[in-house]
Every structure is written in structure tokens, then in C-alpha cells.
Design a protein around this motif. Structure first.
Motif, PDB file in Angstrom:
ATOM      1  N   ARG A 173       0.842  -1.205   0.000  1.00  0.00           N
ATOM      2  CA  ARG A 173       0.000   0.000   0.000  1.00  0.00           C
ATOM      3  C   ARG A 173       0.877   1.255   0.000  1.00  0.00           C
ATOM      4  NH1 ARG A 173      -1.759   3.613   3.384  1.00  0.00           N
ATOM      5  NH2 ARG A 173      -0.846   2.634   5.205  1.00  0.00           N
ATOM      6  N   LYS A 174       1.904   1.278   0.844  1.00  0.00           N
ATOM      7  CA  LYS A 174       2.798   2.439   0.911  1.00  0.00           C
ATOM      8  C   LYS A 174       3.571   2.615  -0.394  1.00  0.00           C
ATOM      9  CE  LYS A 174       3.394   2.627   5.897  1.00  0.00           C
ATOM     10  NZ  LYS A 174       4.321   2.470   7.017  1.00  0.00           N
ATOM     11  N   ASN A 215       2.584   1.668  -3.356  1.00  0.00           N
ATOM     12  CA  ASN A 215       1.624   2.130  -4.358  1.00  0.00           C
ATOM     13  C   ASN A 215       1.283   3.609  -4.172  1.00  0.00           C
ATOM     14  OD1 ASN A 215       1.458  -0.314  -5.696  1.00  0.00           O
ATOM     15  ND2 ASN A 215      -0.187  -1.064  -4.387  1.00  0.00           N
ATOM     16  N   GLN A 216       1.151   4.042  -2.928  1.00  0.00           N
ATOM     17  CA  GLN A 216       0.899   5.456  -2.669  1.00  0.00           C
ATOM     18  C   GLN A 216       2.092   6.298  -3.134  1.00  0.00           C
ATOM     19  OE1 GLN A 216      -0.119   5.587   1.502  1.00  0.00           O
ATOM     20  NE2 GLN A 216      -2.256   5.072   1.108  1.00  0.00           N
ATOM     21  N   VAL A 223       1.837   6.999  -6.829  1.00  0.00           N
ATOM     22  CA  VAL A 223       0.864   8.051  -7.151  1.00  0.00           C
ATOM     23  C   VAL A 223       1.441   9.434  -6.837  1.00  0.00           C
ATOM     24  CG1 VAL A 223      -1.422   8.978  -6.604  1.00  0.00           C
ATOM     25  CG2 VAL A 223      -1.113   6.509  -6.884  1.00  0.00           C
ATOM     26  N   THR A 224       2.091   9.587  -5.688  1.00  0.00           N
ATOM     27  CA  THR A 224       2.659  10.895  -5.351  1.00  0.00           C
ATOM     28  C   THR A 224       3.836  11.226  -6.276  1.00  0.00           C
ATOM     29  OG1 THR A 224       4.048   9.942  -3.599  1.00  0.00           O
ATOM     30  CG2 THR A 224       1.894  10.823  -2.948  1.00  0.00           C
ATOM     31  N   HIS A 234      -5.867   0.828  -2.304  1.00  0.00           N
ATOM     32  CA  HIS A 234      -4.668   1.369  -1.662  1.00  0.00           C
ATOM     33  C   HIS A 234      -4.659   2.891  -1.668  1.00  0.00           C
ATOM     34  CE1 HIS A 234      -2.003  -2.473  -2.002  1.00  0.00           C
ATOM     35  NE2 HIS A 234      -3.084  -2.643  -1.277  1.00  0.00           N
ATOM     36  N   ILE A 235      -5.472   3.503  -2.514  1.00  0.00           N
ATOM     37  CA  ILE A 235      -5.525   4.959  -2.587  1.00  0.00           C
ATOM     38  C   ILE A 235      -6.907   5.473  -2.188  1.00  0.00           C
ATOM     39  CG2 ILE A 235      -5.171   6.985  -4.074  1.00  0.00           C
ATOM     40  CD1 ILE A 235      -2.651   5.154  -3.701  1.00  0.00           C
ATOM     41  N   LEU A 277      -0.655  16.436  -2.942  1.00  0.00           N
ATOM     42  CA  LEU A 277      -0.162  15.265  -3.679  1.00  0.00           C
ATOM     43  C   LEU A 277       1.233  15.534  -4.238  1.00  0.00           C
ATOM     44  CD1 LEU A 277      -1.229  12.432  -4.313  1.00  0.00           C
ATOM     45  CD2 LEU A 277      -2.002  13.306  -6.519  1.00  0.00           C
ATOM     46  N   ASN A 281       1.783  13.895  -0.139  1.00  0.00           N
ATOM     47  CA  ASN A 281       0.710  13.511   0.776  1.00  0.00           C
ATOM     48  C   ASN A 281      -0.584  13.271   0.008  1.00  0.00           C
ATOM     49  OD1 ASN A 281       2.435  14.129   3.033  1.00  0.00           O
ATOM     50  ND2 ASN A 281       2.020  16.271   2.594  1.00  0.00           N
ATOM     51  N   ILE A 282      -1.282  12.208   0.342  1.00  0.00           N
ATOM     52  CA  ILE A 282      -2.586  11.959  -0.270  1.00  0.00           C
ATOM     53  C   ILE A 282      -3.635  12.455   0.709  1.00  0.00           C
ATOM     54  CG2 ILE A 282      -4.179  10.221  -1.130  1.00  0.00           C
ATOM     55  CD1 ILE A 282      -1.734   8.560  -1.950  1.00  0.00           C
TER      56      ILE A 282
END
Length: 153
Positions: free
Chosen positions: A48-49, A51-52, A55-56, A124-125, A139, A143-144
Motif C-alpha cells: 500500500r505504501k 503504491n501510494q 501516485v505521489t 490502496h488509494i 499530492l 501527501n494523499i
């Protein structure tokens, strides 16, 4: 045509040194020195981390194009992965061009660098949501921050 009266001697069609069955026959060989690794994180939390972070990272790559953006709309694609749907300014107007190149670039960046190459699992997001709106500037900072969820009606 006349056939020979006595049988011809057998012709060995198996090349010397190759086992019966030709090139596909089993034979002894050494194992490869190559070890394949997907470099995927072990636990779901690590995935999850990771994948985040993808995205960032996509937002950081396009930080200059996102400088006037306030929000980015995300949703679940038909494959269950994260999809960028739109990028808006503080007045709610799209900052993308008529071809949607910013949204496309973000999606390509996210899907191209996802661990395993299969896209980022939406959960995950987005958690358990189908769509969310995130703060574009947060972002870019890594940070999401979800700023809007769909209404329950």
C-alpha cells in the motif's frame, strides 16, 4: 517403377550426440545463474505504501503542470486500479488541454511505475470509495489528502 528385391539397410537419422527425440528431448543441463525478482514489498501494508508512493511520484513528475491545480479526481477503473479522471483549478474548471494530455500523462505515469506493472489497486488509494477528490498541491508534496467524497444520495 520397380521396387528393390531386398530391403535397404536402415538409415540412422539421429545425429550423433543428440538424444532420441531431437532438440526437444530431455537432456542434462546446468541451471541458470539468473534469479528473477519482482522486488515487490512483502506485506500488504508495504505494498500500500509503495503504491501510494507511485501516485505521489506521478504528481511530482508533473508538478509544473499541476502548479495551478487545486484538486485531482480519482476513481476505480474497470480493472480495479486507480484512474485519474480530471484535474481542476480553485474555481472547479479543468486545467487540462482539449486532448486530456495531463490526465493521460498522470495515468501513464501511475500505471507505468506500479509495482508488478499491473496498476495500483484502487483500495490502496481510495479506500472503499469508488471516487475521491484529492488536494493536488498536497499530492505534489507527497501527501494523499482526500478533500471530497461522493454524496451518499
Amino acid at each position: 517403377m520397380t521396387l528393390p528385391k531386398r530391403p535397404l539397410p536402415p538409415v540412422n537419422r539421429q545425429p550423433q550426440g543428440i538424444p532420441a527425440g531431437g532438440e526437444f528431448a530431455p537432456n542434462a543441463h546446468s541451471e541458470s545463474d539468473v534469479t528473477l525478482s519482482h522486488n515487490l514489498p512483502a506485506s500488504d501494508e508495504e505494498q500500500r505504501k509503495a503504491n501510494q508512493a507511485v501516485v505521489t511520484r506521478a504528481a511530482k513528475v508533473h508538478a509544473d503542470r499541476l502548479s495551478t491545480a487545486r484538486t485531482i479526481s480519482l476513481s476505480v477503473s474497470h480493472r480495479g486500479s486507480v484512474r485519474v479522471d480530471g484535474v481542476d483549478d480553485s474555481k472547479g474548471n479543468s486545467i487540462d488541454d482539449e486532448h486530456g494530455s495531463l490526465v493521460s500523462s498522470l495515468n501513464i505515469e501511475i500505471n507505468g511505475y506500479s509495482p508488478g506493472g499491473n496498476g495500483i489497486p484502487a483500495g490502496h488509494i481510495l479506500g472503499n470509495q469508488k471516487t475521491v477528490t484529492v488536494d493536488a498541491q498536497e499530492l505534489v508534496k507527497g501527501n494523499i489528502k482526500i478533500v471530497s467524497l461522493p454524496s451518499l444520495s
